[in-house]
Scaffold this motif. Structure first.
Motif, mmCIF file in Angstrom:
data_model
loop_
_atom_site.group_PDB
_atom_site.id
_atom_site.type_symbol
_atom_site.label_atom_id
_atom_site.label_comp_id
_atom_site.label_asym_id
_atom_site.label_seq_id
_atom_site.Cartn_x
_atom_site.Cartn_y
_atom_site.Cartn_z
ATOM 1 N N UNK A 1 0.832 -1.210 0.000
ATOM 2 C CA UNK A 1 0.000 0.000 0.000
ATOM 3 C C UNK A 1 0.863 1.255 0.000
ATOM 4 N N UNK A 2 1.942 1.221 0.753
ATOM 5 C CA UNK A 2 2.860 2.354 0.773
ATOM 6 C C UNK A 2 3.497 2.586 -0.582
ATOM 7 N N UNK A 3 3.873 1.503 -1.244
ATOM 8 C CA UNK A 3 4.487 1.614 -2.569
ATOM 9 C C UNK A 3 3.498 2.177 -3.582
ATOM 10 N N UNK B 1 2.436 10.418 -4.248
ATOM 11 C CA UNK B 1 2.268 10.966 -2.894
ATOM 12 C C UNK B 1 3.641 11.265 -2.288
ATOM 13 N N UNK B 2 3.805 12.490 -1.803
ATOM 14 C CA UNK B 2 5.083 12.917 -1.232
ATOM 15 C C UNK B 2 5.070 12.960 0.298
ATOM 16 N N UNK B 3 3.879 13.049 0.878
ATOM 17 C CA UNK B 3 3.780 13.179 2.340
ATOM 18 C C UNK B 3 4.303 11.902 3.030
ATOM 19 N N UNK B 4 4.690 12.012 4.300
ATOM 20 C CA UNK B 4 5.150 10.829 5.043
ATOM 21 C C UNK B 4 4.080 9.741 5.085
ATOM 22 N N UNK B 5 4.529 8.500 5.017
ATOM 23 C CA UNK B 5 3.627 7.345 5.038
ATOM 24 C C UNK B 5 4.100 6.374 6.108
ATOM 25 N N UNK B 6 3.192 6.004 7.012
ATOM 26 C CA UNK B 6 3.502 5.053 8.080
ATOM 27 C C UNK B 6 2.837 3.714 7.785
ATOM 28 N N UNK B 7 3.631 2.650 7.807
ATOM 29 C CA UNK B 7 3.099 1.292 7.662
ATOM 30 C C UNK B 7 2.827 0.765 9.070
ATOM 31 N N UNK B 8 1.569 0.525 9.384
ATOM 32 C CA UNK B 8 1.169 0.225 10.760
ATOM 33 C C UNK B 8 1.544 -1.178 11.221
ATOM 34 N N UNK B 9 1.576 -2.140 10.305
ATOM 35 C CA UNK B 9 1.900 -3.516 10.672
ATOM 36 C C UNK B 9 3.388 -3.763 10.435
ATOM 37 N N UNK C 1 14.428 -2.912 3.683
ATOM 38 C CA UNK C 1 15.286 -2.257 2.693
ATOM 39 C C UNK C 1 14.445 -1.497 1.662
ATOM 40 N N UNK C 2 13.312 -2.080 1.298
ATOM 41 C CA UNK C 2 12.412 -1.437 0.330
ATOM 42 C C UNK C 2 11.775 -0.201 0.962
ATOM 43 N N UNK C 3 11.378 -0.340 2.229
ATOM 44 C CA UNK C 3 10.786 0.798 2.945
ATOM 45 C C UNK C 3 11.776 1.956 3.007
ATOM 46 N N UNK C 4 13.036 1.653 3.242
ATOM 47 C CA UNK C 4 14.069 2.693 3.275
ATOM 48 C C UNK C 4 14.188 3.377 1.909
ATOM 49 N N UNK C 5 14.201 2.580 0.858
ATOM 50 C CA UNK C 5 14.368 3.110 -0.502
ATOM 51 C C UNK C 5 13.251 4.080 -0.868
ATOM 52 N N UNK C 6 12.021 3.781 -0.415
ATOM 53 C CA UNK C 6 10.872 4.610 -0.783
ATOM 54 C C UNK C 6 10.450 5.567 0.328
ATOM 55 N N UNK C 7 11.315 5.728 1.306
ATOM 56 C CA UNK C 7 11.084 6.678 2.397
ATOM 57 C C UNK C 7 9.743 6.424 3.086
#
Length: 336
Positions: free
Chosen positions: A64-66, A73-81, A89-95
Motif C-alpha cells: 500500500x505504501x508503494x 504521494x510525497x507526504x510521510x507514510x507510516x506502515x502500521x503492521x 530495505x524497500x521501505x528505506x528506498x521509498x522513504x
C-alpha cells in the motif's frame, strides 16, 4: 464483469477532513488512514484528493505504501503492521516509515545500517502488537538511537472513557521517556475516537480513518458518507402475501413491490439482511422498490447496525467488486 458502481464523492471527503481538522489542536498532525484500499474508497484516488490537507498517511502493508509513492504521494507514510526484515530495505528506498515492536528487528536494522524511520508500537491493553514493558522500550531506543525513532504509538480500543484513560496514562509513561530522548518524536494514540475525547489525548498526531469517510463517532461532528453503491436493475415485480421469493423458504408477510438487481455474494452482499428480502439467487438480489430502487448502499452505519457489525466492514465488503466513479461534487447517479 461487475454490475455494481461505487460513486465516491471527493467533495464530501475533503469537507469531512476540513471539519475534523477544526477539532484538532494547533500543531497536532493529521494522519489520514487509507488502509484497506482507503476503506473501499480507492487508495490512490483518496490520498491524491486530500494530500494537501493532511500531514501523514497510514497504511497496513508495504504494498500500500508503494502504491502511494508510485501515485506521486510525497507526504510521510507510516506502515502500521511490522514488516519482514527483507522488506525494510524497500521501505528505506521509498522513504516509508515502519512500525516496530521487536528488539531483534531493531538489532537487524542497526546491524544492516538501514536508515529507515521507525514508530515504536506500544501495547497498552489491546494485546495485539507492541512493546509491553518500559525497560524493553528503553532497550529499543538504545539499539536504534534517537535519529531513527520518528514516532511512538498505541491504539485506544474501547469507547469506554475509563478504559481509554487507563490506556492513555500507561502510554504517557512511554511517551514521556521518548520526549526526554528526543523532543521532536511524534507520539500518537488516538484514532477517530479523539473526536469524543478530551483534547489532551491528541498529543502530537491523530490517526483519522472511519470519520474521514463519513462515519464520525462524535455527535457534535457531522461528517458526510462519501460512498454510494448502485446495482443494475433487471426487473420490477408485484408479489402477493404468502408468495415465496428466490431461493430458500422466505415467504412474504405482506404484498410487496420489489426490484430484481444484479448484486450478490461475490459483490459483498451479506446472506441474511433485511436490506433485501432475506435471500438471493446467485448474483441476483431482490430489494423493495423505492425512488432509489437501485441503490445498494448509501449509509454503511445503518447497514452495520442491521448486520451487527461496523461501518468499516460494510464499506470494504460492499465495494470490493464494484466499478468506481469519482466525483468532486455532490450529485450522484441512478436516483430519480
Amino acid at each position: 464483469m461487475s454490475y455494481s458502481i461505487s460513486v465516491i464523492n471527493l467533495k464530501a471527503l475533503k469537507n469531512n477532513v476540513k471539519k475534523i481538522k477544526s477539532k484538532i489542536c494547533e500543531n497536532v498532525k493529521f494522519c489520514a488512514v487509507v488502509k484497506s484500499d482507503a476503506y473501499g474508497h480507492g487508495l490512490s484516488e483518496t490520498a491524491i484528493a486530500i494530500e494537501n490537507q493532511v500531514d501523514f498517511f497510514a497504511v497496513s502493508f508495504l504494498e500500500e505504501g508503494l502504491i502511494l509513492r508510485y501515485s506521486g504521494i510525497k507526504k510521510p507514510i507510516l506502515i502500521l503492521i511490522p514488516l519482514k526484515n527483507s522488506e525494510l530495505f524497500i521501505a528505506e528506498r521509498y522513504n516509508l516509515s515502519v512500525s516496530l515492536a521487536s528488539v531483534k528487528q531493531a538489532e537487524f536494522i542497526q546491524n544492516n545500517k538501514i536508515k529507515v524511520k521507525v514508530h515504536i508500537a506500544v501495547n497498552t491493553g489491546m494485546n495485539r502488537l507492541g512493546v509491553d514493558a518500559l525497560e524493553e522500550f528503553k532497550n529499543l531506543y538504545s539499539v536504534l538511537g534517537k535519529i531513527r525513532v520518528q514516532g511512538v504509538f498505541s491504539h485506544l480500543f474501547s469507547e469506554n472513557r475509563e478504559t481509554c484513560e487507563k490506556q492513555f496514562l500507561l502510554f504517557k509513561k512511554f511517551s514521556e521517556y521518548a520526549k526526554k530522548v528526543n523532543s521532536n518524536v511524534i507520539c500518537h494514540i488516538c484514532a477517530s475516537n479523539f473526536l469524543f475525547l478530551d483534547k489532551s489525548y491528541q498529543l502530537d498526531m491523530v490517526r483519522v480513518g472511519i470519520a474521514m469517510y463519513g462515519y464520525s463517532p462524535a455527535k457534535n461532528v457531522k461528517t458526510t458518507p462519501c460512498m454510494k453503491i448502485y446495482a443494475e436493475k433487471l426487473a420490477d415485480r408485484t408479489l402477493q402475501k404468502n408468495q415465496n421469493v428466490l431461493y430458500g423458504n422466505f415467504v412474504l408477510q405482506k404484498s410487496e413491490k420489489v426490484s430484481i438487481i444484479k448484486y450478490g455474494y461475490a459483490d459483498g452482499a451479506p446472506r441474511v439482511s433485511n436490506l433485501t428480502l432475506n435471500n438471493r439467487c446467485m448474483d441476483i438480489s431482490c430489494v423493495k422498490q423505492s425512488k432509489k430502487s437501485n441503490i445498494v448502499m448509501d449509509d454503511a452505519l445503518k447497514i452495520a447496525k442491521q448486520l451487527g457489525t461496523i461501518p468499516y466492514e460494510v464499506l470494504v465488503s460492499f465495494s470490493k467488486r464494484s466499478n468506481r466513479i469519482y466525483r468532486d461534487y455532490e450529485n450522484n447517479i441512478g436516483e430519480k
